[in-house]
Design an enzyme around this catalytic site. Structure first.
Site, short mmCIF file in Angstrom:
data_model
loop_
_atom_site.label_atom_id
_atom_site.label_comp_id
_atom_site.label_asym_id
_atom_site.label_seq_id
_atom_site.Cartn_x
_atom_site.Cartn_y
_atom_site.Cartn_z
N LYS A 71 -54.00 -16.34 -20.13
CA LYS A 71 -53.62 -14.54 -19.62
C LYS A 71 -54.01 -13.85 -20.57
CE LYS A 71 -50.10 -11.17 -19.46
NZ LYS A 71 -48.29 -11.59 -18.41
N GLY A 119 -56.14 -12.68 -11.24
CA GLY A 119 -55.17 -11.72 -11.05
C GLY A 119 -55.61 -11.21 -12.49
N SER A 120 -55.14 -9.50 -12.75
CA SER A 120 -55.06 -9.14 -13.28
C SER A 120 -54.20 -7.63 -12.95
CB SER A 120 -56.41 -8.10 -13.49
OG SER A 120 -56.43 -6.69 -12.09
N GLY A 121 -53.66 -7.42 -13.65
CA GLY A 121 -51.94 -6.54 -14.06
C GLY A 121 -51.71 -5.95 -14.78
N ALA A 122 -50.58 -5.36 -15.47
CA ALA A 122 -50.76 -3.53 -16.04
C ALA A 122 -50.97 -4.44 -18.01
CB ALA A 122 -48.97 -3.16 -16.21
N GLN A 123 -50.32 -5.61 -17.76
CA GLN A 123 -50.19 -6.73 -18.96
C GLN A 123 -51.06 -7.63 -19.54
OE1 GLN A 123 -45.73 -6.98 -18.61
NE2 GLN A 123 -45.42 -7.62 -20.39
N GLY A 124 -52.55 -7.61 -18.58
CA GLY A 124 -53.06 -8.60 -18.93
C GLY A 124 -53.48 -8.93 -17.66
N ASP A 128 -36.60 -7.24 -12.72
CA ASP A 128 -37.88 -6.15 -12.54
C ASP A 128 -38.72 -7.54 -11.56
OD1 ASP A 128 -39.59 -4.84 -10.92
OD2 ASP A 128 -41.30 -4.77 -12.82
#
EC number: 2.7.11.24
Length: 384
Positions: free
Chosen positions: A55, A33-38, A151
């Site tokens: 992560k 997975g990937s997101g805004a933070q890593g 959030d």
């Protein structure tokens, strides 16, 4: 540690578009997975003899916001110890000095799926209420440490096949500005409470709204309020739940109130209409859980006016949830977060970088000495 020895402990591997430089104890890296933070990988840890998630924080020092978020995440993960919040197993950097320091890797427990995948499944009342109970326990634990999430969303909640659940992140920092008339940026807002959307003050039950939205999605199989931005988000909420009272409007600041009062007025729908019996699983004989109880809980969580919305404690006592009530889970000792000003302080990127580097070195020292605060004894044997 001397440079050559340290270099021999690490190896680099390309994972998707990123290069991970990790300790040799971690093998078989796979992107998950990937997101805004890593970017997150699964890996096998040969020291702990278990699968883990690693992560890599994405460019943590590119600006103050990223650096501050990285520091907050690291400090909170080190302090928090609750079965419904993801546990930190290790922290490391392959760089040898503060000057070279640019990458932070967090090693965490590996789970089977995030809640987005679970939402697509047919859940019975037992599983639905048990997942909600665990969300409430995890959030209560964060609240006990003064962390109000704001959030919570399915992508940041993970589960195992045995139905155990963990919250993955710590939400918005206290200083994170939000508001109806602010410039939109790409972020999932579907689960954010009205008081966050409208830039009002908030209290702990801001997170109850998010859990209500998640519960609604688990029942319906689709997002309840799929807004494209904050303004559309607000419209979706009032179309379904109805325009709030004048008493609520008076709590808004003038510019937001003018906008909100000029929207078309909606009567909204009853919860029987929004959540008819046909959407729910069959009634449970075992725990006597019923659609009517689930609907009642939804009607108390999804209340626009936070002063009339139930609290986390009240939700935990609700008949649909309290069948799982265990004081050791609900009343777990709060995390010892010493830095009460965690969100309020401002630093330059270089200062944040030094603070984060110190936290990483402190973790390395603690693991060398066999002391990992908040981790089971078996994990305290981890050596770098």
């Amino acid at each position: 540690m001397n440079r050559n020895k340290r270099e021999k402990e690490y190896y680099s591997i390309d994972v998707g578009d990123s290069t991970f430089t990790v300790l040799k104890r971690y093998q078989n890296l796979r992107p998950i997975g990937s997101g805004a933070q890593g970017i997150v990988c699964s890996a096998y840890d040969h020291v702990l003899d278990r699968n883990v998630a690693i992560k890599k924080l994405s460019r943590p020092f590119q600006n103050q916001t990223h650096a501050k978020r990285a520091y907050r995440e690291l400090v909170l993960m080190k302090c928090v110890n609750h079965k419904n919040i993801i546990g930190l197993l290790n922290v490391f950097t392959p760089q040898k000095t503060l000057e070279e320091f640019q990458d932070v890797y967090l090693v965490m427990e590996l789970m089977d799926a995030n809640l987005c995948q679970v939402i697509q499944m047919e859940l019975d009342h037992e599983r639905l209420s048990y997942l909600l109970y665990q969300m409430l326990c995890g959030i209560k634990h964060l609240h006990a440490a003064g962390i109000i999430h704001r959030d919570l969303k399915p992508s940041n909640i993970v589960v195992k096949s045995d139905c155990t659940l963990k919250i993955l992140d710590f939400g918005l920092a206290r200083t994170a500005a939000t508001g109806l008339l602010m410039t939109p940026y790409v972020v999932t807002r579907y689960y954010r409470a009205p008081e966050v959307i409208l830039g009002m003050g908030y209290q702990a039950n801001v997170d109850v709204w998010s859990i209500g939205c998640i519960m609604a999605e688990m029942v319906r199989g689709s997002v309840l309020f799929p807004g494209t931005d904050h303004i559309d988000q607000w419209n979706k909420v009032i179309e379904q739940l109805g325009t709030p009272s004048q008493e609520f409007m008076m709590k808004l600041n003038q510019s937001v109130r003018t906008y909100v009062e000029n929207r078309p007025r909606y009567a909204g729908y009853s919860f029987e209409k929004l959540f008819p019996d046909v959407l729910f699983p069959a009634d449970s004989d075992h725990n006597k859980l019923k659609a009517s109880q689930a609907r009642d809980l939804l009607s108390k969580m999804l209340v626009i006016d936070a002063s009339k919305r139930i609290s986390v404690d009240e939700a935990l006592q609700h008949p649909y949830i309290n069948v799982w009530y265990d004081p050791s889970e609900v009343e777990a000792p709060p995390p010892a977060i010493t830095d009460k000003q965690l969100d309020e302080r401002e630093h330059s990127v270089e200062e944040w970088k030094e603070l984060i580097y110190k936290e990483v070195l402190e973790w390395e020292e603690r693991t060398k000495n066999g002391v990992i605060r908040g981790q089971p004894a078996s994990l305290a044997q981890v050596q770098q």
